[in-house]
Design a protein around this motif. Structure first.
Motif, short mmCIF file in Angstrom:
data_model
loop_
_atom_site.label_atom_id
_atom_site.label_comp_id
_atom_site.label_asym_id
_atom_site.label_seq_id
_atom_site.Cartn_x
_atom_site.Cartn_y
_atom_site.Cartn_z
N THR A 194 0.85 -1.19 0.00
CA THR A 194 0.00 0.00 0.00
C THR A 194 0.89 1.24 0.00
O THR A 194 1.74 1.39 0.87
N VAL A 195 0.70 2.08 -1.00
CA VAL A 195 1.45 3.34 -1.12
C VAL A 195 0.44 4.48 -1.03
O VAL A 195 -0.53 4.51 -1.80
N THR A 249 5.72 11.07 -1.56
CA THR A 249 6.47 12.13 -2.22
C THR A 249 7.97 11.91 -1.99
O THR A 249 8.39 11.33 -0.99
N LYS A 250 8.75 12.40 -2.95
CA LYS A 250 10.21 12.39 -2.82
C LYS A 250 10.74 13.66 -3.47
O LYS A 250 10.51 13.93 -4.66
N GLN A 271 10.82 18.02 -7.13
CA GLN A 271 9.96 16.96 -6.59
C GLN A 271 9.85 15.84 -7.62
O GLN A 271 9.18 15.97 -8.64
N ALA A 272 10.52 14.71 -7.34
CA ALA A 272 10.54 13.58 -8.27
C ALA A 272 9.26 12.75 -8.21
O ALA A 272 8.82 12.20 -9.21
N VAL A 273 8.67 12.64 -7.01
CA VAL A 273 7.43 11.89 -6.81
C VAL A 273 6.44 12.81 -6.11
O VAL A 273 6.76 13.41 -5.09
N THR A 311 10.26 11.34 1.25
CA THR A 311 10.13 12.65 1.87
C THR A 311 8.89 12.70 2.74
O THR A 311 8.92 13.20 3.87
N SER A 312 7.78 12.17 2.23
CA SER A 312 6.54 12.10 3.02
C SER A 312 5.65 11.02 2.44
O SER A 312 5.95 10.43 1.39
N GLY A 313 4.54 10.76 3.14
CA GLY A 313 3.63 9.71 2.73
C GLY A 313 3.91 8.41 3.45
O GLY A 313 4.80 8.35 4.32
N GLU A 314 3.17 7.38 3.11
CA GLU A 314 3.31 6.08 3.77
C GLU A 314 3.42 4.96 2.74
O GLU A 314 2.75 4.99 1.71
N VAL A 315 4.28 3.99 3.05
CA VAL A 315 4.41 2.78 2.24
C VAL A 315 4.43 1.59 3.18
O VAL A 315 5.26 1.53 4.09
N PHE A 316 3.50 0.66 2.95
CA PHE A 316 3.43 -0.56 3.77
C PHE A 316 3.67 -1.77 2.88
O PHE A 316 3.07 -1.90 1.81
N ILE A 317 4.57 -2.64 3.33
CA ILE A 317 4.88 -3.88 2.64
C ILE A 317 4.45 -5.04 3.53
O ILE A 317 5.05 -5.28 4.58
N ASN A 318 3.37 -5.71 3.14
CA ASN A 318 2.82 -6.81 3.95
C ASN A 318 2.58 -6.37 5.40
O ASN A 318 2.87 -7.10 6.35
N GLY A 319 2.07 -5.15 5.57
CA GLY A 319 1.75 -4.63 6.89
C GLY A 319 2.91 -3.97 7.62
O GLY A 319 2.72 -3.38 8.69
N LEU A 320 4.11 -4.03 7.04
CA LEU A 320 5.29 -3.41 7.65
C LEU A 320 5.53 -2.05 7.00
O LEU A 320 5.40 -1.90 5.78
N GLU A 321 5.90 -1.05 7.80
CA GLU A 321 6.02 0.31 7.29
C GLU A 321 7.45 0.63 6.86
O GLU A 321 8.40 0.49 7.64
#
Length: 251
Positions: free
Chosen positions: A6-7, A11-12, A18-20, A57-67
């Motif tokens: 889940t993304v 941002t990056k 600002q690339a992302v 830079t900001s935002g959230e990324v979860f990989i199989n529930g791990l941040e």
């Protein structure tokens, strides 16, 4: 279907650039998901953040529930990342390299069985530097499987390969998915994305401008009145090439 990635509003930034720019998407467990876009669009940056190789830079990324950013060590245990050629000791044999990576993962692995999966069993004692381009790509994918990952990330895995190697690598990627591993792939080849991906996200200037199955995106374009200038045939020149020269691995 479970969302394994889940993304959210990712941002990056690099100083004022600002690339992302607020990317959001989900990847379902067991699918092949494509990140598509021209050079500089932000897709590789997004991929590297998911791989824990680059800080967001900001935002959230979860990989199989791990941040990502908090649980990176745990995430690294459940993902496989395709390395570029510079990531290998060129004078070691393929078996020696697999043993090296298995030791880093503290993961027992049958090196010959792993090489068999990617059609390199006969090259077990060959040095990495003596492999062809296609063989190096297959070995690179083999190393992503050493830790039995839930997800593998492949960054333009077929770039520069001949048609036989490209089509056979497609089959290898499908087999990885069929064994239960989720695959996230970037590619510049739209036929490759259409053939392999369950869904694709098209990235332009740091933003997702389309996200759907390849068929849905094509149907939407046709519905707008788009027509190819040349009639689409049931085969293309690559099909002719493979029919004449065969589809087996070339060594």
């Amino acid at each position: 279907m479970k969302q394994i990635i889940t993304v959210s509003n990712l941002t990056k930034s690099y100083d004022s650039f600002q690339a992302v720019k607020g990317i959001s998407f989900e990847v379902e467990e067991g699918e092949i998901f494509g990140l598509l876009g021209p050079n500089g669009a932000g897709k590789t940056t997004t991929l590297e953040i998911m791989e824990t190789l680059r800080e967001k830079t900001s935002g959230e990324v979860f990989i199989n529930g791990l941040e990502v950013g908090k649980d990176d060590n745990e995430i690294k245990k459940i993902i496989g990342v395709q390395l570029q050629s510079a990531g290998y000791y060129p004078s070691l044999t393929l078996l020696e390299l697999i043993e090296l990576f298995a030791g880093l993962y503290c993961q027992p692995v049958d090196g010959r069985e792993l090489l068999k999966k990617v059609g390199l069993e006969e090259k077990a004692k060959a040095r990495y530097k003596d492999l062809s381009g296609g063989q190096k790509q297959r070995f690179s994918i083999a190393t992503t499987l050493i830790n039995k990952p839930l997800i593998v990330f492949l960054d333009e895995p077929t770039t520069g390969l001949d048609p036989q190697a490209r089509r056979n690598l497609w089959e290898l990627i499908r087999n990885i998915r069929n064994e239960g591993t989720t695959v996230v792939i970037t590619t510049h080849y739209m036929d490759e994305a259409e053939e392999l991906c369950n869904r694709v996200a098209i990235v332009e200037s740091g933003k997702i401008i389309a996200l759907a199955t390849p068929d849905q995106l094509i149907d939407e374009l046709i519905a707008k009145g788009f027509e190819r200038k040349k009639e689409v045939k049931k085969a293309n020149l690559e099909d002719v090439f493979l029919s004449l020269t065969g589809e087996e691995w070339r060594e």
